[in-house]
Write a protein that holds these residues in place. Structure first.
Motif, PDB file in Angstrom:
ATOM      1  N   CYS A 155      -8.572  41.079  53.437  1.00  0.00           N
ATOM      2  CA  CYS A 155      -8.579  40.014  52.433  1.00  0.00           C
ATOM      3  C   CYS A 155      -8.330  38.664  53.097  1.00  0.00           C
ATOM      4  O   CYS A 155      -7.816  38.598  54.218  1.00  0.00           O
ATOM      5  N   GLY A 162     -10.491  42.673  42.841  1.00  0.00           N
ATOM      6  CA  GLY A 162      -9.388  42.068  42.108  1.00  0.00           C
ATOM      7  C   GLY A 162      -8.934  42.960  40.956  1.00  0.00           C
ATOM      8  O   GLY A 162      -7.795  42.857  40.499  1.00  0.00           O
ATOM      9  N   ASN A 203      -3.805  43.686  43.378  1.00  0.00           N
ATOM     10  CA  ASN A 203      -3.223  42.488  42.775  1.00  0.00           C
ATOM     11  C   ASN A 203      -3.509  41.313  43.710  1.00  0.00           C
ATOM     12  O   ASN A 203      -2.660  40.923  44.508  1.00  0.00           O
ATOM     13  N   LEU A 204      -4.719  40.772  43.617  1.00  0.00           N
ATOM     14  CA  LEU A 204      -5.087  39.640  44.459  1.00  0.00           C
ATOM     15  C   LEU A 204      -4.585  38.356  43.819  1.00  0.00           C
ATOM     16  O   LEU A 204      -4.644  38.190  42.598  1.00  0.00           O
ATOM     17  N   SER A 211      -4.820  34.271  43.095  1.00  0.00           N
ATOM     18  CA  SER A 211      -5.990  33.499  42.655  1.00  0.00           C
ATOM     19  C   SER A 211      -6.779  32.920  43.831  1.00  0.00           C
ATOM     20  O   SER A 211      -7.978  32.691  43.707  1.00  0.00           O
ATOM     21  N   THR A 252      -9.498  36.669  48.358  1.00  0.00           N
ATOM     22  CA  THR A 252     -10.794  37.320  48.257  1.00  0.00           C
ATOM     23  C   THR A 252     -10.778  38.545  49.155  1.00  0.00           C
ATOM     24  O   THR A 252     -10.254  38.485  50.270  1.00  0.00           O
ATOM     25  N   CYS A 253     -11.369  39.628  48.693  1.00  0.00           N
ATOM     26  CA  CYS A 253     -11.515  40.811  49.537  1.00  0.00           C
ATOM     27  C   CYS A 253     -12.828  40.679  50.312  1.00  0.00           C
ATOM     28  O   CYS A 253     -13.882  40.421  49.724  1.00  0.00           O
TER      29      CYS A 253
END
Length: 185
Positions: free
Chosen positions: A98, A146, A150-151, A153, A156-157
């Motif tokens: 990420c 997402g 729990n990404l 804001s 990004t993965c």
């Protein structure tokens, strides 16, 4: 092994090649510490990792397969569904790759993506030195991660770094000559 040998030996070792032997937490920590030494412009250190092992590998596979089923429309393939569902379970561990974008956006996004890629290369070279198989997968479904992680804001993965012990490596990769890709000025 010296660094030139490790660079030449680095290759993708795919989940089908893994032998199911577990990966010790200390080895994963070695990989993560190597990643943390990557260069980063303005010291933003944008890499973020989520280590997936055990039952969570099955949950990830099911999430990917079901998300594919829900979003593929007329491009649905039972073969791809099964592959998405089972590939994570073949790995000894998966590290979700990420990126946390600098909230100030003080540098271009591509530089942070490049820093994350360098962190992954550090992990990959370390895995190679440890004779551990590795593969960076970036399926289109990463845009839905997402809903699994729990990404934050600003996160990004960028893909999954599959890891596994193996018995037979992938064939040696012989790159085309560098002369065809270099212009001396």
């Amino acid at each position: 092994m010296d660094i030139q040998h490790i660079i030449k030996e680095r290759r993708s070792i795919f989940p089908d090649q893994y032998n199911g032997k577990p990966i010790d937490k200390s080895i994963i920590e070695q990989l993560l510490n190597a990643a943390n030494c990557a260069p980063t412009h303005k010291l933003t250190e944008p890499w973020r990792f989520k280590v997936i092992q055990g039952e969570t590998l099955e949950k990830l596979g099911l999430f990917l397969a079901e998300t594919f089923k829900q979003t593929s429309g007329d491009k649905f393939s039972e073969f791809k569904y099964k592959k998405l569902k089972t590939n994570p379970t073949k790995a000894g561990a998966i590290i979700a790759i990420c990126m946390a974008r600098d909230p100030k956006e003080s540098i271009p996004e591509w530089e942070e993506i490049a820093a994350v890629a360098m962190a992954v290369q550090n992990m990959w070279l370390t895995a190679t030195a440890l004779k551990l198989g590795a593969y960076w997968s970036s399926p289109g479904l990463i845009t839905h991660m997402g809903n699994f992680f729990n990404l934050e804001s600003n996160e990004t993965c960028l893909g999954f770094f599959y890891l596994g012990h193996y018995d037979t490596p992938s064939p040696e990769r012989i790159p085309s000559p560098i002369e065809a890709k270099t212009e001396w000025l």
